[in-house]
Design an enzyme around this catalytic site. Structure first.
Site, mmCIF file in Angstrom:
data_model
loop_
_atom_site.group_PDB
_atom_site.id
_atom_site.type_symbol
_atom_site.label_atom_id
_atom_site.label_comp_id
_atom_site.label_asym_id
_atom_site.label_seq_id
_atom_site.Cartn_x
_atom_site.Cartn_y
_atom_site.Cartn_z
ATOM 1 N N TYR A 61 32.507 36.797 43.511
ATOM 2 C CA TYR A 61 31.335 35.767 43.681
ATOM 3 C C TYR A 61 29.971 36.647 43.604
ATOM 4 O O TYR A 61 29.652 37.086 44.696
ATOM 5 C CB TYR A 61 31.459 35.028 44.904
ATOM 6 C CG TYR A 61 32.922 34.249 44.788
ATOM 7 C CD1 TYR A 61 33.782 34.100 43.605
ATOM 8 C CD2 TYR A 61 33.505 33.788 45.938
ATOM 9 C CE1 TYR A 61 34.748 33.226 43.706
ATOM 10 C CE2 TYR A 61 34.803 33.099 45.970
ATOM 11 C CZ TYR A 61 35.286 32.822 44.835
ATOM 12 O OH TYR A 61 36.810 32.127 44.632
ATOM 13 N N HIS A 146 43.760 37.570 43.260
ATOM 14 C CA HIS A 146 42.601 36.705 42.936
ATOM 15 C C HIS A 146 43.087 36.851 41.311
ATOM 16 O O HIS A 146 42.852 37.681 40.399
ATOM 17 C CB HIS A 146 41.403 37.135 43.073
ATOM 18 C CG HIS A 146 40.003 36.317 42.626
ATOM 19 N ND1 HIS A 146 38.931 36.648 42.895
ATOM 20 C CD2 HIS A 146 40.237 34.714 42.551
ATOM 21 C CE1 HIS A 146 38.207 35.457 42.439
ATOM 22 N NE2 HIS A 146 39.102 34.411 42.349
#
Length: 332
Positions: A61, A146
């Site tokens: 992010y 992830h």
């Protein structure tokens, strides 16, 4: 909100934090638009005032910006009072050929770093060390593998490398739990079937709009794997009481079929005096495998709105009519 029977397996600290709405910090990394550091700090202050104690971030992010901002926002608060999760699988390295922006990956930050996929044991160790440095913290509570499906299938690498390392970290008390985060229900089910994650983070696949058909939720319940439901607004399609023609779904313009389904849901909600986004936040809690519902928030206004929606009561007659109209596949 309901209490999942699976939650009793989790450490008390996680159980307490999971009782409230989870705060997703992807937007702290300038996802989709620039957000100021001051706004991020104020969002966390507001969430804290409202009793929200579960915060999620990732190196992906904003190329580490989300982790840095979240760490700054939580500084000075006792680690005993907060649950923090971050992710492994993308190592950040210097970019040998920067072009100025990471917008192609969805984040409005300088592309001085690049992501390198690594789901090995060593990759987990390196990722955790770097994340702790960016967060300026001694530990985190949860690590997620992830997106092991993107852009290619890395299941075997993660199963042989990341999973044993995450098990070791949990056994040593360095993390409280580990899991896998993805929007691919089939990939998550492979982990549930072949490994022993404590949790999964399911993005956009168990929502009021659509319910995964891979048998994942049943498998989680059977194996006592807790589900953290994220992406419950389906990229914004369920974020308003009246879905507009230009609404997005799955990070792009909503297909006509999905837009119509959202409008059908909205019509039933309107007839029962129910807010569509409130129903979207409430729906995942109805499944006994769900231990938390999380929403992304980038400002105090979003925090207050989402929290307010999350505590609204939804009449059972609303759910009954959705079933009658075949708009709730999971509860047919």
């Amino acid at each position: 909100m309901t209490t999942s029977p699976i939650a009793s397996r989790l450490p008390p600290k996680l159980r307490r934090a999971f009782e409230g709405l989870g705060v997703g910090a992807a937007q702290f990394g300038n996802m989709g638009k620039v957000t100021s550091a001051e706004e991020c700090l104020a969002a966390v202050d507001c969430a804290w005032e409202l009793g929200l104690r579960f915060y999620d971030t990732a190196p992906h992010y904003g190329l580490g910006l989300s982790e840095r901002r979240l760490g700054q926002a939580l500084k000075g608060r006792s680690p005993d009072d907060v649950v923090i999760s971050t992710k492994v699988g993308r190592l950040l390295e210097p970019n040998p050929a920067p072009r100025g922006s990471d917008e192609a990956n969805g984040f409005l930050v300088a592309d001085e770093l690049i992501r390198r996929r690594d789901y090995t044991a060593e990759g987990v160790r390196q990722s955790l060390e770097a994340s702790l440095a960016r967060l300026d913290m001694a530990s985190v509570d949860i690590l997620w593998i992830h997106d092991p499906e993107e852009p290619t299938d890395r299941f075997e690498e993660a199963l042989e490398g990341a999973v044993p390392e995450l098990e070791r970290l949990r056994e040593q008390g360095k993390i409280a739990a580990w899991g896998v985060g993805s929007k691919d229900a089939g990939m998550l089910k492979r982990f549930v079937d072949q490994a022993r994650p404590d949790l999964i983070m399911l993005a956009g696949r168990y929502t009021l709009l659509e319910q995964e058909q891979a048998g994942l939720m049943d498998a989680c319940l059977e194996r006592q794997v807790g589900v953290v439901a994220v992406g419950v607004f389906n990229s914004g399609l369920l974020a308003r009481d009246e879905p507009p023609a230009d609404a997005w779904y799955e990070y792009g313009p909503a297909p006509e079929a999905m837009l119509q389904r959202a409008r059908d849901l909205a019509a039933v909600a309107r007839a029962h005096g129910v807010s569509l986004p409130a129903a979207a936040l409430a729906f995942p809690w109805r499944h006994p495998a769900v231990v938390n519902v999380m929403a992304g928030m980038r400002s105090p206004e979003q925090v207050k709105r989402n929290h307010g929606l999350s505590v609204r009561s939804i009449p059972e007659a609303f759910w009954s009519e959705l079933r009658e109209r075949d708009l709730l596949m999971a509860e047919r």
